[in-house]
Design a protein around this motif. Structure first.
Motif, PDB file in Angstrom:
ATOM      1  N   ARG A 286       0.831  -1.205   0.000  1.00 19.76           N
ATOM      2  CA  ARG A 286       0.000   0.000   0.000  1.00 19.76           C
ATOM      3  C   ARG A 286       0.866   1.256   0.000  1.00 19.76           C
ATOM      4  NH1 ARG A 286      -2.472   3.710   3.682  1.00 19.76           N
ATOM      5  NH2 ARG A 286      -1.581   2.771   5.567  1.00 19.76           N
ATOM      6  N   GLN A 290       1.110   4.066  -2.975  1.00 20.76           N
ATOM      7  CA  GLN A 290       0.669   5.412  -2.622  1.00 20.76           C
ATOM      8  C   GLN A 290       1.804   6.421  -2.738  1.00 20.76           C
ATOM      9  OE1 GLN A 290      -1.406   4.970   1.173  1.00 20.76           O
ATOM     10  NE2 GLN A 290      -3.300   4.394   0.137  1.00 20.76           N
ATOM     11  N   ALA A 291       3.038   5.940  -2.600  1.00 16.27           N
ATOM     12  CA  ALA A 291       4.188   6.838  -2.769  1.00 16.27           C
ATOM     13  C   ALA A 291       4.566   7.005  -4.242  1.00 16.27           C
ATOM     14  CB  ALA A 291       5.378   6.313  -1.975  1.00 16.27           C
ATOM     15  N   LYS A 292       3.781   6.394  -5.137  1.00 12.28           N
ATOM     16  CA  LYS A 292       4.012   6.506  -6.589  1.00 12.28           C
ATOM     17  C   LYS A 292       5.402   6.015  -7.012  1.00 12.28           C
ATOM     18  CE  LYS A 292       1.150  10.733  -6.773  1.00 12.28           C
ATOM     19  NZ  LYS A 292      -0.170  10.507  -7.331  1.00 12.28           N
ATOM     20  N   ILE A 293       5.900   4.976  -6.374  1.00  9.75           N
ATOM     21  CA  ILE A 293       7.145   4.359  -6.838  1.00  9.75           C
ATOM     22  C   ILE A 293       6.877   3.792  -8.241  1.00  9.75           C
ATOM     23  CG2 ILE A 293       8.928   2.630  -6.335  1.00  9.75           C
ATOM     24  CD1 ILE A 293       8.647   4.316  -3.969  1.00  9.75           C
ATOM     25  N   PRO A 442      -3.379   3.336  -5.580  1.00  5.95           N
ATOM     26  CA  PRO A 442      -3.329   4.149  -4.364  1.00  5.95           C
ATOM     27  C   PRO A 442      -4.595   3.982  -3.507  1.00  5.95           C
ATOM     28  CG  PRO A 442      -2.496   5.403  -6.218  1.00  5.95           C
ATOM     29  CD  PRO A 442      -3.012   4.106  -6.784  1.00  5.95           C
TER      30      PRO A 442
ATOM     31  N   SER B 154      -7.324   4.512   2.549  1.00  3.96           N
ATOM     32  CA  SER B 154      -7.623   4.415   1.112  1.00  3.96           C
ATOM     33  C   SER B 154      -7.387   5.752   0.402  1.00  3.96           C
ATOM     34  CB  SER B 154      -9.076   3.980   0.898  1.00  3.96           C
ATOM     35  OG  SER B 154      -9.429   2.905   1.735  1.00  3.96           O
ATOM     36  N   GLN B 155      -7.039   6.789   1.176  1.00  2.00           N
ATOM     37  CA  GLN B 155      -6.793   8.111   0.602  1.00  2.00           C
ATOM     38  C   GLN B 155      -7.977   8.611  -0.216  1.00  2.00           C
ATOM     39  OE1 GLN B 155      -2.809   7.992  -1.151  1.00  2.00           O
ATOM     40  NE2 GLN B 155      -1.913   8.036   0.885  1.00  2.00           N
ATOM     41  N   GLN B 348      12.414  11.609  -5.157  1.00  2.00           N
ATOM     42  CA  GLN B 348      11.663  11.644  -6.420  1.00  2.00           C
ATOM     43  C   GLN B 348      11.908  12.954  -7.157  1.00  2.00           C
ATOM     44  OE1 GLN B 348       7.808  10.837  -4.670  1.00  2.00           O
ATOM     45  NE2 GLN B 348       7.675   8.842  -5.676  1.00  2.00           N
TER      46      GLN B 348
END
Lengths: 549, 549
Positions: A286, A290-293, A442, B154-155, B348
């Motif tokens: 998760r 959510q960290a957009k890796i 995400p 779940s944002q 990033q």
């Protein structure tokens, strides 16, 4: 040659390793395989076709048998037992859009039911004909399998909708591109089928689901040709692409698809990490998404799936050593396997791998490098063949899948697994159940659950076993915030649960859309929307769904 | 206080720098401003309301004036001249979904036209009442502006649909999150409006368009409440979310929206590079987005926009020095400005910046650091105020936007600009035109064109000037593979061109969807789909679009 009663090419017959068989017997007992019917016997059952002669329509029994069923477990039971029930009255294999149009006009004129057919890999009954008064014409897109155009500036490729996965990729690869859509059915399923059923590929994290890849194209309908133009984005009205996606042959037949392609990546590798337990593994997944890796794939097996995979891998001595090593590092009995892919330029891959390992460390994972990941990649399309090996040992295998928001992932997975485990308790028959998260977002994740049980004493009672497991679990999924399907579509097998997800008004909207394109209801009847008492055109028509507002 | 006849807060009145004014006068001549009407005079024109008394409905003239028009140039001309034409008969500001339902029931019973109203920032006539027999009730969502729930696992955040941009962000920021949706209208436009018109924010490269951010929610309709559940992804049928997105008030009124949010980024910065010419700048942008460099924003101004921006920046001495420096580095007269954003974790951002600069170098750009980028970020929502300053100098400003595939971007941009340039040639009136790419996709790009011309001797002939420019360019766009709107929606101003993009069958599908939800056609009539001769319910009804299949 392609198996007429199972998955894939009949020259491929993987062995079930002894360790795997022992593991299963331990879990759910020794099974007695059922006898398979012979093709000749099935062919003799095929009734006379009710279709008129037409140069595009083939009516030979063998062809009709080979287009009667998909790959769901009930399909398998029908094919293996030879009890097909219904066959299409004929199969057409048009080569061009105009021929599809001609066939649709013929069908409209005579009131034939029309079933569009891609690779025949549906696991939800999409392409199965229903019994009825009206003759059934299956239209296979198999001959429309060419790359027709490649715009390398806009990175859009145009394909015939019947192009199967391997031909999509080989024609693109020759020009330096990839679509990057790799569902497990890749070997046989087609681009048009992916679009019609909103398919998702294993590397959707990089390339997107088919919804993101489908840029536009042509659908032949009973009301004329619908051309959806390619546009990078638009704010002009609800999106017509999104009406074609998931339409499952109810609006028309997709004949040409324009898809967004990508230059072949410089690098690609698949990696494995083991987590101490499920909570850590799921939480790491998760957080990573959510960290957009920028990974190209991320998959997390739960404890039981990890155990099963290690048992089925063969090489028990090696596995014992591996497990001992992992246990010393804290990943003991409840350990969970994460497989992830990095794809792109050298620099992108380096960055993504670094970030992924950083998260792994944070969640105390044991990083194993690329060896096992490479194995996964090599065997990624072989899983359906395993079904064949298990079948021959007397085991029936099926999968269930859904998606839900992260706050509900654990709870829903547990409910699904518990329900399947206990599903045959009154026969004192345990069921082997395991799950993984195959597509992470995400917002949430898909949950992909496999269940294995020994066939019963005959085909009929085996089907009853399946129905009890499948139906109760499907109901449970939609009643607990899961979608009835994340990647297999609705077909006929999921249609009775769709209304829970969509609501009465949502169902009305879908019915009205179908009625607009197909007022007499001849396109793929019973798929997506069930046959109703009130008829398709009527919005007031009685239907089975309870009122939910 | 909010301006009743223009953009934004009336305490904000930016000065037009002398250098900018000189630049414009040079391009298109000195202009004579037209006189503005006084609010009192307009209020006196407002006719008696045709609506019955109701506790939720306000009928004061002042309120009706303030909800009669959006922000298109024709709206400005109407507001500035005081010639509004039509006013809504009343404005309701419900606080809860049940009140919206109550108002819809009232409207259905009496046959009122209903116009949903968010921030009133439409530039395409979405919220303008049409003249007609039926009373018009505008329903403003302004009081439904709260964050109702935040699921941080779940944002997903749940908001009242009337929440304007600043309140979306401030309520999320207080909890460590952002939606990341920043259209230029951010200051006034609302979440519900963004969804209804398929809005796109300046940082859509990272956060996605509103289509990607909208996870589900509630729409009150004349047929009951449509609840779209949140699911991370689903293959079950065409997506209901996608029917709500872009529905522009024709299906119902969005009351509650669940959106995908992101933790506030660790870092964010905006950077500028100058390219020698348009070809290099556009090509760099295409390659960067196709290589999936994880930028949060990427915008490329063409030569004329770059010149205009530098002239409007003020500080002519500084700018002269800058230009001399750039010219020495090869970025002379045709130079093009690229602004890009990097957002995310420190690592990033470092990776993304490195990759972006690498592409800049490859295309011989002069990298300028973050100074000008920071300026852009500070002024990103100030552009609409500039319209006020220009208006007071006698200049009318409007923008046109579209999107098309990369292979067509240059050609379409040139056609649009040429058409606008020459649009008033028979009056010997030059038009100042410039463009940028504001949203880039691997497949193509949006094109955002601004055009400025002096007002004519009176309001009527100024409107005629606009119509000639707007109408011919809109036709040109859809005839040349552009969408009629990438980010502003269809409204009333674009409705006549929609059929070219959607085709006859696509229009039939849209009409049928609207007729299913609103068989008597009382919801936002004339928006998205034009008023037809044949009536809404009738699929055979005559309408103005030529047959295209």
């Amino acid at each position: 040659m392609r198996r007429w009663n199972g998955w894939g090419d009949d020259s491929i017959q993987p062995e079930l390793p002894a360790s795997g068989l022992g593991f299963l017997e331990d879990r759910i007992g020794i099974a007695q395989p059922l006898a398979d019917a012979a093709l000749e016997r099935v062919i003799r059952q095929v009734p006379a076709s009710r279709l008129p002669d037409h140069p595009l329509i083939r009516k030979e029994a063998d062809i009709r048998v080979r287009h009667a069923r998909g790959q769901s477990l009930p399909d398998w039971l029908a094919m293996r037992s030879g009890q097909f029930g219904v066959f299409p009255d004929g199969v057409a294999r048009p080569e061009r859009g105009e021929q599809v149009r001609e066939l649709l006009e013929l069908a409209a004129e005579h009131g034939f039911i029309v079933i569009p057919y891609g690779g025949g890999t549906s696991v939800a009954g999409h392409i199965n004909p229903l019994a009825g008064e009206r003759p059934v014409l299956t239209i296979s897109l198999a001959r429309m399998d060419r790359l027709l155009d490649l715009d390398s500036e806009s990175q859009i490729a145009t394909f015939g909708a019947g192009t199967p996965g391997p031909l999509v990729e080989s024609q693109l690869r020759a020009r330096g591109y990839t679509l990057g859509h790799f569902p497990q059915s890749f070997e046989l399923s087609t681009l048009g089928g992916w679009i019609a059923t909103r398919s998702s590929g294993q590397q959707s994290l990089r390339y997107g689901r088919i919804e993101q890849l489908f840029a536009g194209g042509t659908m032949e309908t009973l009301q004329g040709t619908l051309t959806v133009p390619t546009l990078p984005a638009s704010s002009a009205s609800p999106d017509l692409r999104e009406m074609v996606l998931g339409s499952e042959g109810r609006l028309g037949i997709i004949t040409e698809a324009k898809v967004r392609v990508t230059p072949l990546p410089e690098r690609e590798s698949f990696h494995v990490m083991f987590f101490h337990d499920w909570q850590l593994a799921r939480e790491a997944a998760r957080r990573m998404v959510q960290a957009k890796i920028p990974l190209s794939m991320l998959r997390v097996s739960n404890g039981e799936e990890t155990r099963t995979q290690l048992a089925l891998a063969g090489h028990p001595t090696k596995i014992r050593l591996l497990e001992a090593y992992l246990a010393r590092r804290g990943a003991g009995d409840g350990k969970c396997l994460m497989t992830f892919g990095v794809t792109g330029s050298k620099r992108q891959c380096r960055h993504a791998l670094k970030e992924a390992r950083r998260f792994g460390k944070r969640f105390r994972a044991v990083y194993m490098g690329t060896g096992m990941g490479q194995k996964w990649a090599e065997k990624r399309f072989a899983m359906p063949y395993l079904r064949e090996s298990l079948w021959q040992r007397g085991y029936a295998v099926d999968t269930l899948e859904t998606a839900t928001d992260w706050d509900n992932v654990d709870s829903l997975m547990t409910r699904i697994e518990d329900n399947l485990h206990e599903g045959l308790a009154d026969e004192r028959q345990p069921v082997h159940v395991f799950s993984h998260l195959s597509h992470v977002y995400p917002q949430g994740s898909s949950i992909y659950t496999t269940y294995v049980f020994p066939v019963a004493e005959n085909y009929e009672s085996t089907l009853v076993r399946w129905e009890r497991l499948k139906h109760t679990t499907s109901a449970l999924i939609v009643e607990n915030r899961g979608t009835i399907s994340h990647q297999h579509g609705v077909g006929k097998d999921h249609a009775q649960w769709l209304h829970v997800e969509k609501g009465t008004l949502g169902m009305t909207a879908l019915r009205s859309l179908v009625a607009t394109f197909d007022p007499t209801g001849i396109l793929n009847e019973g798929t997506l929307l069930r046959k109703t008492d009130g008829g398709w055109g009527s919005k007031k028509g009685g239907h089975h769904e309870p009122e939910t507002h």
